[in-house]
Enzyme design. Structure first.
Site, mmCIF file in Angstrom:
data_model
loop_
_atom_site.group_PDB
_atom_site.id
_atom_site.type_symbol
_atom_site.label_atom_id
_atom_site.label_comp_id
_atom_site.label_asym_id
_atom_site.label_seq_id
_atom_site.Cartn_x
_atom_site.Cartn_y
_atom_site.Cartn_z
ATOM 1 N N HIS A 122 84.132 46.143 38.070
ATOM 2 C CA HIS A 122 85.151 45.715 39.023
ATOM 3 C C HIS A 122 84.673 44.606 39.948
ATOM 4 O O HIS A 122 85.478 44.003 40.647
ATOM 5 C CB HIS A 122 85.609 46.915 39.862
ATOM 6 C CG HIS A 122 86.043 48.077 39.033
ATOM 7 N ND1 HIS A 122 85.266 49.203 38.850
ATOM 8 C CD2 HIS A 122 87.159 48.270 38.297
ATOM 9 C CE1 HIS A 122 85.893 50.045 38.046
ATOM 10 N NE2 HIS A 122 87.034 49.502 37.694
ATOM 11 N N GLU A 144 87.887 46.215 42.964
ATOM 12 C CA GLU A 144 88.099 44.838 42.540
ATOM 13 C C GLU A 144 88.668 43.992 43.678
ATOM 14 O O GLU A 144 88.236 42.854 43.893
ATOM 15 C CB GLU A 144 89.032 44.778 41.334
ATOM 16 C CG GLU A 144 89.243 43.358 40.833
ATOM 17 C CD GLU A 144 90.284 43.250 39.726
ATOM 18 O OE1 GLU A 144 90.937 42.192 39.645
ATOM 19 O OE2 GLU A 144 90.449 44.217 38.952
ATOM 20 N N SER A 148 93.493 52.121 37.752
ATOM 21 C CA SER A 148 94.744 51.454 38.110
ATOM 22 C C SER A 148 95.591 51.167 36.879
ATOM 23 O O SER A 148 96.799 51.422 36.859
ATOM 24 C CB SER A 148 94.448 50.162 38.862
ATOM 25 O OG SER A 148 95.638 49.475 39.179
ATOM 26 N N ASN A 149 94.965 50.640 35.825
ATOM 27 C CA ASN A 149 95.770 50.270 34.656
ATOM 28 C C ASN A 149 96.322 51.489 33.937
ATOM 29 O O ASN A 149 97.397 51.437 33.356
ATOM 30 C CB ASN A 149 94.960 49.364 33.719
ATOM 31 C CG ASN A 149 93.897 50.095 32.936
ATOM 32 O OD1 ASN A 149 94.137 50.604 31.848
ATOM 33 N ND2 ASN A 149 92.686 50.158 33.481
#
Length: 352
Positions: A97, A149, A246-247
């Site tokens: 990240h 990130e 997150s994805n």
């Protein structure tokens, strides 16, 4: 904590609860699972263990997946939240990240031997932030505040960057010079929500400039496109991925937005509740970009036990991206004749 098996209802009991209309099947989304950036980061840690031995320290989780983290911990990796937890001079890996310049400076102050496993696509966004800050532009960074990130990207130009978390913030953000704006984004966001936020910002600030290329990574876009394709035909969509990925979380949201009757996210097959199958003819299945394929295979095996043995893989894109390992590792590998310098993405099935 170790998994404690529970007594499951049988296939017959589930089918008796609600009659399933039509034949049962699985629509398996592709692409899914490991992307090249995740593969690169995981292999970087494995190679560090191979060449240096345990312990290898990693700041934050190398990727957001419980199985990957637990497997590496068993091999001698020590995950830390901050560098002051690492002994001076120790080998330390920065996660996929990315990190801010402040973290890099702290590592140098502690004389740490570092390997930077930041995904090259995240590094691209970092470089954009540096470039635009030098041009004295105001950067609107679309992303989730607190995500590693976003912290890393923000840290490249904190005096020039404002984080936009959601559409509501896009509607209310105030800027000093509306004619000197450019937007960047976290690489793992929902494509649709990012475009919605950009549209809101552009409506308010017509001279808002786009980044030179799309910041949302190819893997995130491809996995969301595959889910959009299958979701209208699915009674249930199961996403394999961790809660802090997150994805993976976005994939569940996209499934519901694009017509799935129900969507659930699990880390492991044993977390799938057989009650979800009541009245379900078609199950959609995919996984986040930090998920090894073995976890998807486990879910497929469980689905087969409940009559979902027919599997149709729906392919919406082919991926052949390859990233070289971090330069620090490549130099060490060259010295000992280890020529395995670049790794592909989604076909690796384990972390060992």
């Amino acid at each position: 904590m170790p998994h404690i098996p529970r007594a499951r209802r049988s296939r017959e009991e589930v089918e008796a609860a609600v009659v399933v209309p039509g034949d049962k099947k699985v629509m398996l989304a592709a692409p899914r699972g490991y992307c090249a950036g995740v593969d690169r980061a995981v292999v970087a840690v494995e190679k560090a263990l191979e060449h240096h031995g345990a312990p290898v320290y990693v700041r934050k989780e190398i990727v957001h997946n419980r199985h990957v983290v637990e497997t590496l911990e068993a091999q001698g990796v020590v995950f830390v939240n901050e560098l002051d937890e690492v002994p001076r001079g120790a080998l330390t890996v920065f996660s996929a990240h990315g990190v801010s310049p402040a973290v890099v400076s702290q590592a140098a102050e502690r004389s740490l031997q570092t390997i930077d496993a930041t995904c090259p696509l995240v590094t691209k966004v970092h470089r954009e932030a540096v470039r635009f800050s030098k041009q004295d532009r105001r950067i609107l960074l679309i992303g989730h505040e607190g995500h590693e990130e976003v912290e890393g990207t923000f840290g490249e130009a904190p005096d020039h960057t404002t984080i936009i978390n959601n559409p509501d913030e896009a509607r209310t953000v105030q800027v000093d010079d509306p004619d000197n704006l450019i937007w960047l984004s976290q690489t793992t966001l929902s494509v649709d929500e990012t475009l919605e936020i950009v549209a809101i910002l552009r409506d308010r600030f017509p001279n808002l400039q786009d980044p030179p290329s799309d910041d949302i990574c190819y893997a995130t876009s491809n996995r969301q496109a595959a889910i959009k394709k299958i979701s209208p035909d699915c009674d249930l969509v199961i996403i394999v991925g961790s809660a802090n990925s997150s994805n993976s979380v976005r994939l569940k949201e996209v499934a519901l937005e694009y017509g799935a009757q129900r969507a659930e996210r699990v880390d492991f097959a044993h977390q799938v509740d057989e009650s979800w199958f009541e009245g379900v003819a078609t199950v959609g299945l995919s996984s986040g970009a930090s998920v090894p394929e073995t976890l998807v295979t486990d879910v497929l095996a469980l689905l087969s036990q409940y009559g979902y043995g027919s599997v149709e893989e729906v392919v919406t894109a082919e991926e052949d991206i390859i990233f070289s390992l971090p330069k620090e590792l490549r130099a060490e590998m060259k010295k000992v004749g280890d020529n395995d310098r670049s790794l592909g993405g989604r076909h690796r099935s384990t972390t060992s």
